[in-house]
Motif scaffolding. Structure first.
Motif, PDB file in Angstrom:
ATOM      1  N   HIS A 202      52.245 -10.609 -22.472  1.00  0.00           N
ATOM      2  CA  HIS A 202      52.357 -11.557 -21.367  1.00  0.00           C
ATOM      3  C   HIS A 202      52.004 -10.831 -20.077  1.00  0.00           C
ATOM      4  CE1 HIS A 202      55.358 -13.942 -18.635  1.00  0.00           C
ATOM      5  NE2 HIS A 202      54.110 -14.286 -18.426  1.00  0.00           N
ATOM      6  N   GLN A 203      51.000 -11.318 -19.361  1.00  0.00           N
ATOM      7  CA  GLN A 203      50.612 -10.770 -18.061  1.00  0.00           C
ATOM      8  C   GLN A 203      50.906 -11.797 -16.976  1.00  0.00           C
ATOM      9  OE1 GLN A 203      46.520  -9.218 -18.086  1.00  0.00           O
ATOM     10  NE2 GLN A 203      46.605  -9.299 -20.332  1.00  0.00           N
ATOM     11  N   ASN A 204      51.387 -11.297 -15.839  1.00  0.00           N
ATOM     12  CA  ASN A 204      51.730 -12.204 -14.743  1.00  0.00           C
ATOM     13  C   ASN A 204      51.305 -11.582 -13.417  1.00  0.00           C
ATOM     14  OD1 ASN A 204      53.313 -14.759 -14.108  1.00  0.00           O
ATOM     15  ND2 ASN A 204      54.266 -13.289 -12.706  1.00  0.00           N
ATOM     16  N   TYR A 205      50.557 -12.374 -12.618  1.00  0.00           N
ATOM     17  CA  TYR A 205      50.078 -11.920 -11.313  1.00  0.00           C
ATOM     18  C   TYR A 205      50.544 -12.944 -10.274  1.00  0.00           C
ATOM     19  CZ  TYR A 205      46.986  -9.371 -14.455  1.00  0.00           C
ATOM     20  OH  TYR A 205      46.489  -8.588 -15.465  1.00  0.00           O
ATOM     21  N   ASN A 206      51.294 -12.476  -9.294  1.00  0.00           N
ATOM     22  CA  ASN A 206      51.881 -13.395  -8.322  1.00  0.00           C
ATOM     23  C   ASN A 206      51.604 -12.931  -6.901  1.00  0.00           C
ATOM     24  OD1 ASN A 206      54.507 -13.882  -6.448  1.00  0.00           O
ATOM     25  ND2 ASN A 206      54.100 -15.672  -7.729  1.00  0.00           N
ATOM     26  N   PHE A 207      51.290 -13.898  -6.029  1.00  0.00           N
ATOM     27  CA  PHE A 207      51.184 -13.643  -4.596  1.00  0.00           C
ATOM     28  C   PHE A 207      51.901 -14.772  -3.868  1.00  0.00           C
ATOM     29  CE2 PHE A 207      49.249 -14.343  -0.437  1.00  0.00           C
ATOM     30  CZ  PHE A 207      49.351 -13.070   0.115  1.00  0.00           C
ATOM     31  N   THR A 208      52.803 -14.414  -2.970  1.00  0.00           N
ATOM     32  CA  THR A 208      53.592 -15.399  -2.230  1.00  0.00           C
ATOM     33  C   THR A 208      53.481 -15.133  -0.730  1.00  0.00           C
ATOM     34  OG1 THR A 208      55.184 -15.654  -4.044  1.00  0.00           O
ATOM     35  CG2 THR A 208      55.897 -16.364  -1.855  1.00  0.00           C
ATOM     36  N   TYR A 209      53.196 -16.170   0.015  1.00  0.00           N
ATOM     37  CA  TYR A 209      53.218 -16.125   1.479  1.00  0.00           C
ATOM     38  C   TYR A 209      54.432 -16.915   1.947  1.00  0.00           C
ATOM     39  CZ  TYR A 209      52.423 -17.971   6.156  1.00  0.00           C
ATOM     40  OH  TYR A 209      52.586 -18.352   7.470  1.00  0.00           O
ATOM     41  N   TYR A 210      55.156 -16.377   2.931  1.00  0.00           N
ATOM     42  CA  TYR A 210      56.262 -17.171   3.455  1.00  0.00           C
ATOM     43  C   TYR A 210      56.337 -17.112   4.975  1.00  0.00           C
ATOM     44  CZ  TYR A 210      58.752 -12.678   2.472  1.00  0.00           C
ATOM     45  OH  TYR A 210      59.119 -11.365   2.348  1.00  0.00           O
ATOM     46  N   TYR A 211      56.898 -18.187   5.510  1.00  0.00           N
ATOM     47  CA  TYR A 211      56.972 -18.405   6.946  1.00  0.00           C
ATOM     48  C   TYR A 211      58.422 -18.689   7.337  1.00  0.00           C
ATOM     49  CZ  TYR A 211      56.355 -20.680  11.501  1.00  0.00           C
ATOM     50  OH  TYR A 211      56.449 -21.020  12.814  1.00  0.00           O
ATOM     51  N   ARG A 212      58.926 -17.888   8.247  1.00  0.00           N
ATOM     52  CA  ARG A 212      60.307 -18.029   8.743  1.00  0.00           C
ATOM     53  C   ARG A 212      60.246 -18.089  10.262  1.00  0.00           C
ATOM     54  NH1 ARG A 212      64.578 -13.345   9.267  1.00  0.00           N
ATOM     55  NH2 ARG A 212      66.539 -14.473   9.548  1.00  0.00           N
ATOM     56  N   ASN A 213      60.332 -19.294  10.784  1.00  0.00           N
ATOM     57  CA  ASN A 213      60.141 -19.492  12.217  1.00  0.00           C
ATOM     58  C   ASN A 213      61.328 -18.971  13.011  1.00  0.00           C
ATOM     59  OD1 ASN A 213      59.012 -20.354  14.651  1.00  0.00           O
ATOM     60  ND2 ASN A 213      59.991 -22.362  14.506  1.00  0.00           N
ATOM     61  N   LYS A 214      62.530 -19.405  12.624  1.00  0.00           N
ATOM     62  CA  LYS A 214      63.722 -18.960  13.347  1.00  0.00           C
ATOM     63  C   LYS A 214      64.592 -18.108  12.431  1.00  0.00           C
ATOM     64  CE  LYS A 214      63.562 -22.587  16.832  1.00  0.00           C
ATOM     65  NZ  LYS A 214      64.298 -23.698  17.510  1.00  0.00           N
ATOM     66  N   HIS A 215      65.792 -18.593  12.089  1.00  0.00           N
ATOM     67  CA  HIS A 215      66.693 -17.741  11.317  1.00  0.00           C
ATOM     68  C   HIS A 215      67.003 -18.255   9.922  1.00  0.00           C
ATOM     69  CE1 HIS A 215      67.553 -16.353  15.470  1.00  0.00           C
ATOM     70  NE2 HIS A 215      67.741 -15.193  14.888  1.00  0.00           N
ATOM     71  N   TYR A 216      67.111 -19.546   9.752  1.00  0.00           N
ATOM     72  CA  TYR A 216      67.777 -20.046   8.551  1.00  0.00           C
ATOM     73  C   TYR A 216      66.880 -20.811   7.578  1.00  0.00           C
ATOM     74  CZ  TYR A 216      71.776 -18.713  11.336  1.00  0.00           C
ATOM     75  OH  TYR A 216      72.668 -17.986  12.075  1.00  0.00           O
ATOM     76  N   THR A 217      65.638 -21.062   7.937  1.00  0.00           N
ATOM     77  CA  THR A 217      64.747 -21.814   7.053  1.00  0.00           C
ATOM     78  C   THR A 217      63.513 -20.997   6.743  1.00  0.00           C
ATOM     79  OG1 THR A 217      65.522 -23.906   8.004  1.00  0.00           O
ATOM     80  CG2 THR A 217      63.477 -23.958   6.731  1.00  0.00           C
ATOM     81  N   VAL A 218      63.202 -20.895   5.452  1.00  0.00           N
ATOM     82  CA  VAL A 218      62.019 -20.176   4.989  1.00  0.00           C
ATOM     83  C   VAL A 218      61.154 -21.144   4.183  1.00  0.00           C
ATOM     84  CG1 VAL A 218      61.137 -18.253   3.617  1.00  0.00           C
ATOM     85  CG2 VAL A 218      63.288 -17.995   4.877  1.00  0.00           C
ATOM     86  N   HIS A 219      59.854 -21.146   4.472  1.00  0.00           N
ATOM     87  CA  HIS A 219      58.883 -21.910   3.696  1.00  0.00           C
ATOM     88  C   HIS A 219      57.993 -20.923   2.951  1.00  0.00           C
ATOM     89  CE1 HIS A 219      59.813 -25.651   5.919  1.00  0.00           C
ATOM     90  NE2 HIS A 219      59.972 -24.840   6.954  1.00  0.00           N
ATOM     91  N   LYS A 220      57.784 -21.177   1.655  1.00  0.00           N
ATOM     92  CA  LYS A 220      56.978 -20.272   0.836  1.00  0.00           C
ATOM     93  C   LYS A 220      55.873 -21.050   0.128  1.00  0.00           C
ATOM     94  CE  LYS A 220      60.807 -17.106  -0.197  1.00  0.00           C
ATOM     95  NZ  LYS A 220      61.541 -16.402  -1.294  1.00  0.00           N
ATOM     96  N   LEU A 221      54.731 -20.392  -0.011  1.00  0.00           N
ATOM     97  CA  LEU A 221      53.645 -20.902  -0.829  1.00  0.00           C
ATOM     98  C   LEU A 221      53.289 -19.805  -1.822  1.00  0.00           C
ATOM     99  CD1 LEU A 221      51.811 -23.389  -1.164  1.00  0.00           C
ATOM    100  CD2 LEU A 221      50.098 -22.160   0.206  1.00  0.00           C
ATOM    101  N   SER A 222      53.508 -20.087  -3.102  1.00  0.00           N
ATOM    102  CA  SER A 222      53.396 -19.069  -4.141  1.00  0.00           C
ATOM    103  C   SER A 222      52.289 -19.439  -5.130  1.00  0.00           C
ATOM    104  CB  SER A 222      54.724 -18.924  -4.877  1.00  0.00           C
ATOM    105  OG  SER A 222      54.656 -17.931  -5.883  1.00  0.00           O
ATOM    106  N   THR A 223      51.407 -18.498  -5.396  1.00  0.00           N
ATOM    107  CA  THR A 223      50.361 -18.672  -6.406  1.00  0.00           C
ATOM    108  C   THR A 223      50.605 -17.692  -7.541  1.00  0.00           C
ATOM    109  OG1 THR A 223      48.884 -17.067  -5.338  1.00  0.00           O
ATOM    110  CG2 THR A 223      48.689 -19.374  -4.677  1.00  0.00           C
ATOM    111  N   ASN A 224      50.246 -18.114  -8.749  1.00  0.00           N
ATOM    112  CA  ASN A 224      50.562 -17.301  -9.915  1.00  0.00           C
ATOM    113  C   ASN A 224      49.497 -17.503 -10.991  1.00  0.00           C
ATOM    114  OD1 ASN A 224      53.138 -15.730 -10.924  1.00  0.00           O
ATOM    115  ND2 ASN A 224      52.321 -16.825 -12.687  1.00  0.00           N
TER     116      ASN A 224
END
Length: 454
Positions: A202-224
């Motif tokens: 099993h091979q797995n390749y992952n790249f994730t970008y995330y955006y945290r504007n202030k303190h408590y909310t994180v948005h992520k976009l993950s490719t795999n």
């Protein structure tokens, strides 16, 4: 709060204050910009005393939730009737961890104790560098043999951009196994072994970008990208292991994740709340390589309260929905993997959709205490904190499976459990749970877990 220290809150009779000076000390490794990123106040700010005291407590929680510090102290001094100086003293953790791996490969520690299958042991070496370059980066390299071989390179940088709002994670991993869980029968995983050859790679390749504007909310976009192959023997035992008698599986996936987290201490929360939302697509039909097409929607919400002095309560749940009616066994998972109902630790409950709810009532038997063990010598480890809680809990849920194996009785029925537990919480985010739980399907039992329940 775990790992926190009592501040000297300003008296409420002071109306408004100006933060004339902000001094940070103790950060021998961590860059000051990383620390300031977690603060809700800065030098030059003017605020009410009530808000300032609240900002201090939330800022301490933010700093402790980075897992960079064992202790955070905040002290304030009046320079004049309206001007104050704020001093933050930090005690950093140890950041370089060379691990000798010796671990069970079961879904949870209680399942391993029940099965006592020593062929399902992993061993090897792992090197983890936390807070690399003092910027909260993490680098990990793993070389693991045994039941599930794994070779991994991992890198995480939460503050890639100068404004500290953008981050990335990359993860490359290769797995292979001579023993494979190939089907679920009687609500338990079934294994096939052939120690002369590898049954699954099993091979797995992952790249994730995330955006945290202030303190408590994180948005992520993950490719795999996932590529796996299995021996013909496994396909003959379970033709839908990869789906439609295939012995290879390749697919791209894409996921959007939103995480809004206002828990006081995310590794063992007592107050606050956490909301997550995940929308993912397995199979993007890129380059004619994808062999599946599955949409998943997952959402969860948990909330925690201090109801009276040393009494706490919490509740919440999780919902997962999938579009495809029957999925490859390699991919399909509901309860018994990352999520499970307590007292069902030994079971796998496969299905395409599930909903669960959990609740607890907790009493703080030993409030957080700090003890220095001089004989240990090393300042990164000789100052420990610990707390002890007892609790009662109730879990319930439902797993829907469009086509369950007749031997599996737990899908498509209402499930519930309840019990008593004792939790030990200590430094470096360690939580040890000892629980006795019961359910109408039996058997009752004593279970040991590492980490929070929810």
């Amino acid at each position: 709060m775990v790992g926190s220290a009592q501040s000297n809150p300003l008296p409420a009779d002071t109306n408004r204050v100006i933060i004339a000076k902000l001094v940070i000390a103790g950060n021998k490794t961590t860059k000051e910009s990383i620390i300031r990123r977690e603060l809700l106040f800065n030098s030059g700010d003017t605020t009410s005393v009530e808000n300032f005291n609240r900002f201090v407590e939330k800022s301490k929680e933010n700093l402790l939730n980075t897992s960079l510090f064992n202790y955070v102290y905040v002290n304030t001094f009046h320079e004049s009737p309206t001007h104050i100086s704020v001093y933050i003293l930090l005690e950093e953790r140890w950041y370089l961890w060379p691990y000798a791996i010796f671990e069970h490969a079961d879904r949870n520690f209680s399942a391993f104790l029940n099965e006592k299958d020593w062929s399902r042991i992993n061993y090897g070496l792992m090197l983890v560098k936390n807070n690399f370059r003092g910027k909260r980066e993490t680098i990990k390299a793993k070389f693991r043999l045994g039941y599930k071989e794994q070779y991994q390179i991992y890198y995480d940088n939460p503050y890639l951009s100068k404004n500290q709002k953008h981050g990335i994670t990359t993860d490359i991993a290769y797995f292979r196994q001579k023993q494979v869980q190939y089907i679920t029968l009687n609500d338990k995983p079934q294994q096939y072994s052939n120690f002369s050859d590898y049954m699954l790679t099993h091979q797995n390749y992952n790249f994730t970008y995330y955006y945290r504007n202030k303190h408590y909310t994180v948005h992520k976009l993950s490719t795999n990208y996932t590529k796996a192959s299995v021996a013909d023997t496994i396909v003959s035992l379970n033709p839908i292991f990869f789906g439609n008698n295939k012995n290879q599986l390749r697919y791209f996936s894409l996921a959007y994740i939103m995480d809004h987290d206002k828990r006081d201490y995310k590794y063992y929360p007592l107050t606050g709340y956490n909301l997550t939302f995940i929308l993912s697509r397995k199979g993007l039909n890129l380059f004619n390589t994808d062999q599946i097409n599955i949409w998943d929607l997952q959402t969860s919400a948990y909330t925690y309260f201090n109801i009276y002095k040393r009494w706490y309560t919490g509740t919440g749940g999780k919902l997962k929905l999938s579009t495809r009616k029957k999925q490859p066994y390699f991919i399909e998972s509901a309860l018994g993997y990352e999520e499970f109902l307590r007292s069902f630790e030994f079971n796998l409950i496969d299905g395409q959709h599930y909903i669960i709810n959990r609740a607890f009532l907790k009493y703080e038997v030993i409030p957080t205490r700090v003890k220095v063990i001089e004989s240990w010598g090393w300042s990164k480890f000789n100052k420990i904190h610990y707390a002890l809680y007892t609790n009662v809990f109730f879990d319930h849920g439902y797993v829907y499976n469009i086509l369950p194996d007749p031997s599996n009785k737990l899908p498509n029925q209402y499930l519930y459990s309840f019990g008593l537990g004792v939790d030990l919480v200590t430094y470096y985010d360690q939580v040890f749970r000892f629980e006795y739980s019961v359910n109408p399907n039996g058997p009752d039992g004593f279970f040991i877990h590492l980490g929070k329940a929810f």
